[in-house]
Design a protein around this motif. Sequence first.
Motif, PDB file in Angstrom:
ATOM      1  N   THR A 171      22.089  22.580  68.772  1.00 55.19           N
ATOM      2  CA  THR A 171      21.496  23.323  68.688  1.00 55.19           C
ATOM      3  C   THR A 171      20.311  22.209  67.660  1.00 55.19           C
ATOM      4  O   THR A 171      19.276  22.937  67.041  1.00 55.19           O
ATOM      5  CB  THR A 171      21.974  24.400  67.397  1.00 55.19           C
ATOM      6  N   ASP A 172      20.719  21.080  68.052  1.00 57.90           N
ATOM      7  CA  ASP A 172      19.770  19.745  66.959  1.00 57.90           C
ATOM      8  C   ASP A 172      19.565  19.926  66.275  1.00 57.90           C
ATOM      9  O   ASP A 172      18.614  19.196  64.992  1.00 57.90           O
ATOM     10  CB  ASP A 172      18.243  19.614  68.168  1.00 57.90           C
ATOM     11  N   LEU A 173      20.391  20.019  65.032  1.00 57.03           N
ATOM     12  CA  LEU A 173      21.209  19.902  63.802  1.00 57.03           C
ATOM     13  C   LEU A 173      21.853  18.843  63.619  1.00 57.03           C
ATOM     14  O   LEU A 173      23.187  18.660  64.284  1.00 57.03           O
ATOM     15  CB  LEU A 173      21.903  21.246  63.810  1.00 57.03           C
ATOM     16  N   ARG A 174      21.245  17.943  62.539  1.00 53.68           N
ATOM     17  CA  ARG A 174      22.538  17.528  60.998  1.00 53.68           C
ATOM     18  C   ARG A 174      23.271  17.722  61.278  1.00 53.68           C
ATOM     19  O   ARG A 174      23.338  18.854  60.080  1.00 53.68           O
ATOM     20  CB  ARG A 174      21.667  16.479  60.658  1.00 53.68           C
ATOM     21  N   PRO A 175      24.920  17.315  61.291  1.00 51.95           N
ATOM     22  CA  PRO A 175      26.182  17.655  60.809  1.00 51.95           C
ATOM     23  C   PRO A 175      25.944  18.603  59.250  1.00 51.95           C
ATOM     24  O   PRO A 175      26.604  19.162  58.383  1.00 51.95           O
ATOM     25  CB  PRO A 175      27.109  16.887  61.533  1.00 51.95           C
ATOM     26  N   ALA A 176      25.117  17.072  58.797  1.00 55.57           N
ATOM     27  CA  ALA A 176      25.629  17.314  56.914  1.00 55.57           C
ATOM     28  C   ALA A 176      24.489  18.558  56.656  1.00 55.57           C
ATOM     29  O   ALA A 176      24.789  18.775  55.391  1.00 55.57           O
ATOM     30  CB  ALA A 176      24.720  16.180  56.589  1.00 55.57           C
ATOM     31  N   ARG A 177      23.503  19.337  57.485  1.00 56.77           N
ATOM     32  CA  ARG A 177      22.665  19.937  57.406  1.00 56.77           C
ATOM     33  C   ARG A 177      23.275  21.294  57.159  1.00 56.77           C
ATOM     34  O   ARG A 177      22.518  22.650  57.827  1.00 56.77           O
ATOM     35  CB  ARG A 177      21.793  20.552  57.546  1.00 56.77           C
ATOM     36  N   VAL A 178      24.645  21.829  58.024  1.00 55.45           N
ATOM     37  CA  VAL A 178      25.107  22.726  58.659  1.00 55.45           C
ATOM     38  C   VAL A 178      26.059  22.817  57.704  1.00 55.45           C
ATOM     39  O   VAL A 178      26.968  22.393  57.396  1.00 55.45           O
ATOM     40  CB  VAL A 178      25.598  22.601  59.325  1.00 55.45           C
ATOM     41  N   ALA A 179      26.189  24.829  57.777  1.00 53.63           N
ATOM     42  CA  ALA A 179      27.000  24.707  56.431  1.00 53.63           C
ATOM     43  C   ALA A 179      28.143  25.468  57.893  1.00 53.63           C
ATOM     44  O   ALA A 179      28.378  26.193  57.873  1.00 53.63           O
ATOM     45  CB  ALA A 179      27.264  25.902  55.325  1.00 53.63           C
ATOM     46  N   MET A 180      29.800  25.263  57.563  1.00 49.40           N
ATOM     47  CA  MET A 180      30.718  25.835  58.219  1.00 49.40           C
ATOM     48  C   MET A 180      31.327  26.975  57.176  1.00 49.40           C
ATOM     49  O   MET A 180      32.478  26.614  56.251  1.00 49.40           O
ATOM     50  CB  MET A 180      32.023  24.974  59.119  1.00 49.40           C
ATOM     51  N   VAL A 181      31.609  28.254  58.008  1.00 44.76           N
ATOM     52  CA  VAL A 181      32.075  29.206  57.064  1.00 44.76           C
ATOM     53  C   VAL A 181      33.265  29.832  57.825  1.00 44.76           C
ATOM     54  O   VAL A 181      33.022  30.337  58.855  1.00 44.76           O
ATOM     55  CB  VAL A 181      30.900  30.344  56.405  1.00 44.76           C
ATOM     56  N   ILE A 189      39.064  22.894  57.051  1.00 41.70           N
ATOM     57  CA  ILE A 189      39.561  21.083  57.205  1.00 41.70           C
ATOM     58  C   ILE A 189      38.782  20.306  58.288  1.00 41.70           C
ATOM     59  O   ILE A 189      37.974  19.509  58.645  1.00 41.70           O
ATOM     60  CB  ILE A 189      40.783  20.802  57.720  1.00 41.70           C
ATOM     61  N   ALA A 190      37.881  21.080  59.381  1.00 43.48           N
ATOM     62  CA  ALA A 190      37.138  20.711  60.648  1.00 43.48           C
ATOM     63  C   ALA A 190      35.583  20.635  60.255  1.00 43.48           C
ATOM     64  O   ALA A 190      35.306  19.733  60.277  1.00 43.48           O
ATOM     65  CB  ALA A 190      37.656  22.048  61.648  1.00 43.48           C
ATOM     66  N   GLY A 191      35.535  21.157  59.745  1.00 43.94           N
ATOM     67  CA  GLY A 191      33.845  21.272  58.815  1.00 43.94           C
ATOM     68  C   GLY A 191      33.898  20.309  58.296  1.00 43.94           C
ATOM     69  O   GLY A 191      32.955  19.257  58.256  1.00 43.94           O
ATOM     70  N   ARG A 192      35.181  19.557  56.953  1.00 45.27           N
ATOM     71  CA  ARG A 192      34.964  18.411  56.303  1.00 45.27           C
ATOM     72  C   ARG A 192      34.852  17.162  57.199  1.00 45.27           C
ATOM     73  O   ARG A 192      34.259  16.177  57.361  1.00 45.27           O
ATOM     74  CB  ARG A 192      36.311  18.758  54.908  1.00 45.27           C
ATOM     75  N   ALA A 193      36.122  16.779  58.370  1.00 42.12           N
ATOM     76  CA  ALA A 193      35.990  16.368  59.503  1.00 42.12           C
ATOM     77  C   ALA A 193      34.817  16.476  60.664  1.00 42.12           C
ATOM     78  O   ALA A 193      34.369  15.015  60.429  1.00 42.12           O
ATOM     79  CB  ALA A 193      37.293  16.686  60.873  1.00 42.12           C
ATOM     80  N   ALA A 194      33.607  17.408  60.744  1.00 40.67           N
ATOM     81  CA  ALA A 194      32.714  17.197  61.230  1.00 40.67           C
ATOM     82  C   ALA A 194      31.574  16.027  60.357  1.00 40.67           C
ATOM     83  O   ALA A 194      30.468  16.464  60.737  1.00 40.67           O
ATOM     84  CB  ALA A 194      32.658  18.784  61.733  1.00 40.67           C
ATOM     85  N   GLY A 195      32.020  16.446  59.218  1.00 38.42           N
ATOM     86  CA  GLY A 195      30.616  16.086  58.391  1.00 38.42           C
ATOM     87  C   GLY A 195      29.849  16.989  58.006  1.00 38.42           C
ATOM     88  O   GLY A 195      28.060  17.106  57.111  1.00 38.42           O
ATOM     89  N   MET A 196      30.284  18.183  57.760  1.00 39.62           N
ATOM     90  CA  MET A 196      29.431  19.418  57.343  1.00 39.62           C
ATOM     91  C   MET A 196      30.424  19.888  56.011  1.00 39.62           C
ATOM     92  O   MET A 196      30.812  19.878  55.027  1.00 39.62           O
ATOM     93  CB  MET A 196      29.539  20.592  58.101  1.00 39.62           C
ATOM     94  N   GLN A 197      29.122  21.261  55.600  1.00 37.63           N
ATOM     95  CA  GLN A 197      29.483  21.751  54.161  1.00 37.63           C
ATOM     96  C   GLN A 197      30.770  22.386  54.911  1.00 37.63           C
ATOM     97  O   GLN A 197      30.321  22.872  55.687  1.00 37.63           O
ATOM     98  CB  GLN A 197      27.604  22.399  53.768  1.00 37.63           C
TER      99      GLN A 197
END
Length: 231
Positions: A171-181, A189-197
């Motif tokens: 989706t051409d998004l920066r991981p830091a601008r994505v939130a894993m819910v 844990i996966a979200g943190r490892a990916a650099g996501m919120q």
Amino acid sequence: MATKVDGLLFDKDGTLFDFHATWSVWAARIIHDLAGADKDKVVRLAAALDYDLDRQEFAPTSVVIAESSQTLAELIVQVLGHSTVPEVEHFLMMSASEVPQKQTLPLAPFLAELAARGLTLGVMTNDNEYSARAHLKSVGVEGHFDFIAGFDSGHGAKPDPGPLLAFARATDLRPARVAMVGDSTHDLIAGRAAGMQTIGVLTGLATTEELAPHADAILPDISHLPAWLSE
């Protein structure tokens, strides 16, 4: 307070759909289907899955909650001592794909509201992709997502960050601008490892105490996301 968010990546079971209302009765049926008339195997299989046959519910420690259906099939084969992992996995996939889903809230208008905010939406589940798409289609929301992946979609499974990063790339998004819910520690844990919120929700079996070390925020359910996004 939310950092700027351009995309939301959702877990499926326990997040978009109520885990207990959807899967507990199904589990009792498949345990008996797989074990047949062998009562000892019924008891041993239920124990291996951390499933209470009398109460018809999973313990929070059950592998069913966060692990892939392949891992589940491997465990079932070990307990039963017959069949093969591909056979059991296919049985689980076909059976699970037909289970009526209990939405945690009316998903179609909720997802439309998020899209109207300009958010890109995705689903990443440790279920298989076939079942995931069947479940989303059954409630009329498959088309609301720009990305849908299961553990077998070629990106890996949570808690590995690979499938989450695949969403960001697709989706051409920066991981830091994505939130894993999600409702499990695997999701966060996966979200943190990916650099996501990371946003934990309490519509699965994990408690606030279990999710808190891995979450930027914990919400009662996904209906609270718009308020969190507006903070």
